[in-house]
Scaffold this active site. Sequence first.
Site, PDB file in Angstrom:
ATOM      1  N   HIS A 147       0.845  -1.192   0.000  1.00 15.53           N
ATOM      2  CA  HIS A 147       0.000   0.000   0.000  1.00 15.53           C
ATOM      3  C   HIS A 147       0.878   1.239   0.000  1.00 15.53           C
ATOM      4  O   HIS A 147       1.855   1.331   0.749  1.00 15.53           O
ATOM      5  CB  HIS A 147      -0.903   0.044   1.234  1.00 15.53           C
ATOM      6  CG  HIS A 147      -1.699   1.304   1.335  1.00 15.53           C
ATOM      7  ND1 HIS A 147      -2.858   1.513   0.610  1.00 15.53           N
ATOM      8  CD2 HIS A 147      -1.483   2.449   2.042  1.00 15.53           C
ATOM      9  CE1 HIS A 147      -3.320   2.720   0.870  1.00 15.53           C
ATOM     10  NE2 HIS A 147      -2.522   3.313   1.738  1.00 15.53           N
ATOM     11  N   ASP A 169     -15.570   1.723   6.761  1.00 12.05           N
ATOM     12  CA  ASP A 169     -14.513   2.674   6.409  1.00 12.05           C
ATOM     13  C   ASP A 169     -14.940   3.570   5.258  1.00 12.05           C
ATOM     14  O   ASP A 169     -14.629   4.769   5.252  1.00 12.05           O
ATOM     15  CB  ASP A 169     -13.228   1.927   6.044  1.00 12.05           C
ATOM     16  CG  ASP A 169     -12.139   2.893   5.590  1.00 12.05           C
ATOM     17  OD1 ASP A 169     -11.684   3.700   6.424  1.00 12.05           O
ATOM     18  OD2 ASP A 169     -11.775   2.870   4.397  1.00 12.05           O
ATOM     19  N   ARG A 227     -15.027  12.064   6.764  1.00 16.10           N
ATOM     20  CA  ARG A 227     -13.736  12.684   7.099  1.00 16.10           C
ATOM     21  C   ARG A 227     -13.290  13.645   6.004  1.00 16.10           C
ATOM     22  O   ARG A 227     -12.721  14.710   6.275  1.00 16.10           O
ATOM     23  CB  ARG A 227     -12.671  11.612   7.303  1.00 16.10           C
ATOM     24  CG  ARG A 227     -12.816  10.815   8.594  1.00 16.10           C
ATOM     25  CD  ARG A 227     -11.896   9.603   8.595  1.00 16.10           C
ATOM     26  NE  ARG A 227     -10.500   9.992   8.389  1.00 16.10           N
ATOM     27  CZ  ARG A 227      -9.585   9.215   7.823  1.00 16.10           C
ATOM     28  NH1 ARG A 227      -9.915   8.015   7.373  1.00 16.10           N
ATOM     29  NH2 ARG A 227      -8.350   9.643   7.695  1.00 16.10           N
ATOM     30  N   SER A 261      -7.993   3.150   8.760  1.00 11.02           N
ATOM     31  CA  SER A 261      -8.601   3.101   7.432  1.00 11.02           C
ATOM     32  C   SER A 261      -7.779   2.225   6.497  1.00 11.02           C
ATOM     33  O   SER A 261      -8.307   1.338   5.818  1.00 11.02           O
ATOM     34  CB  SER A 261      -8.727   4.522   6.865  1.00 11.02           C
ATOM     35  OG  SER A 261      -9.200   4.491   5.533  1.00 11.02           O
ATOM     36  N   LYS A 268      -8.605  -2.317   5.494  1.00  4.82           N
ATOM     37  CA  LYS A 268      -8.730  -2.893   4.155  1.00  4.82           C
ATOM     38  C   LYS A 268      -7.712  -4.022   3.957  1.00  4.82           C
ATOM     39  O   LYS A 268      -7.994  -4.999   3.267  1.00  4.82           O
ATOM     40  CB  LYS A 268      -8.564  -1.796   3.107  1.00  4.82           C
ATOM     41  CG  LYS A 268      -9.708  -0.782   3.122  1.00  4.82           C
ATOM     42  CD  LYS A 268      -9.625   0.197   1.987  1.00  4.82           C
ATOM     43  CE  LYS A 268      -8.712   1.361   2.261  1.00  4.82           C
ATOM     44  NZ  LYS A 268      -9.268   2.323   3.212  1.00  4.82           N
TER      45      LYS A 268
END
Length: 436
Positions: A82, A161, A168, A183, A187
């Site tokens: 990520h 989320d 947000r 968050s 995932k």
Amino acid sequence: MTVYDVIDRKKRGFALTEGEIRFFVQAVTDGRASDAQIAAFCMAVLWRGMTEEECFFLTDAMARSGDIIPRPAAGGPFADKHSTGGVSDSTSLILVPVLAACGVRCAKYSGRALGHTGGTLDKLESFPGLRVSLTAEEFARQVEEVGCAIAGQTARIVPADKRMYAVRDVTATVDSIPLIASSVMSKKLASFADVILLDVKYGEGAFVRAPEDAVRLARTMVSLGRRAGRTMCARVTCMDEPPGDWVGCRAEVREAVGVLRGEVKNDLSALSLSHAALLLRAALGMTAEQADRRVRAALDSGAALQKLRAMVAAQGGDARAADDFSLLPLAAGRAAVRAEADGYLRVRATPLGLACVELGGGRQKAGDAVDAGAALHLLRRTGDAVRRGDVLAELYFDPARDPAAALGRAREGFSVEGAPPVRQPLVYCTIDKEDD
């Protein structure tokens, strides 16, 4: 217990229990919590913070708020990566097929472009016909059979989320480390990866500006993953300027293919291949030297490029585009950005990303269409000596579009100084041991 009670306790600075957090996340998922209440909770977390235990409870509850991706029957290890986002960050298009070619299956859920940041899904869709909407079963099966997949998350993956992030985004609560970490990691924990690499960006073109804050975020996410039983590693990397030479969907795909061919050598290639080697070390227990050799062999043999072709074909795309760039055409319009003085160049990522958006190559808001052929080609780098009139970048755009606004944005991405500016190292630090 009520949603109001949970918000009030966090507002007053109390550490929430696992039961309170799971109750709140369930209320977010099933609609009992209003957007106003979600906003209040997020603002309370922003101001009061969360303990490591609270953050893990929130992450785990969000991960379990929807479907858990089934683990393929084939043996692992399964890897994931990520990035916190940036400009010309096409590392996934390189790293995923390299890992698959090296014997580590790679399961990657990605996102779309928004603002100055690029989106891996938009880039991958540059391949004609390619489909990124895979069911959880299709995703797991492709990872098992092909060795890799890059897809968009379904609506049933981490729905809590999705709702919290939407709130947000419009309530100035994005920049909370507990909320960012939960968050991202929710995932990851909803999928089946055994080994996860986090590329946490800092600098001018990142959401986190200071390297110290990026390190804190990276350590928080690494801790969450390890607590869930995953093997974690992280890199904090600089996003002051784009790592690649191109910005734009098809252009970045072409550049990524160039890296897999062994033809492109720049910060993008160095970072992508270094990430791949780090994941190999974590997944297979290799030494750094062994991992580097394995990565190089995957490129030199053509195996990594073949894995990209196989992944594209499995998702319905025209894999010939990896060999025939006429299937990945750039826009026909051209305009140049030139140096306005003599001196030494400083390059800034965010204005260059926004210039591509102005050309139609990105999104100002979710749902905007993207012109995959729009692009910016960066020709000079921070520290280069330039003379007035030198071409610094070239813009590619639809001839029907007025490029004036994009040219203005792109010029903001360059400044000429009297002395060579200091260029920060590409990698600020690496976190890859339990005691780091």
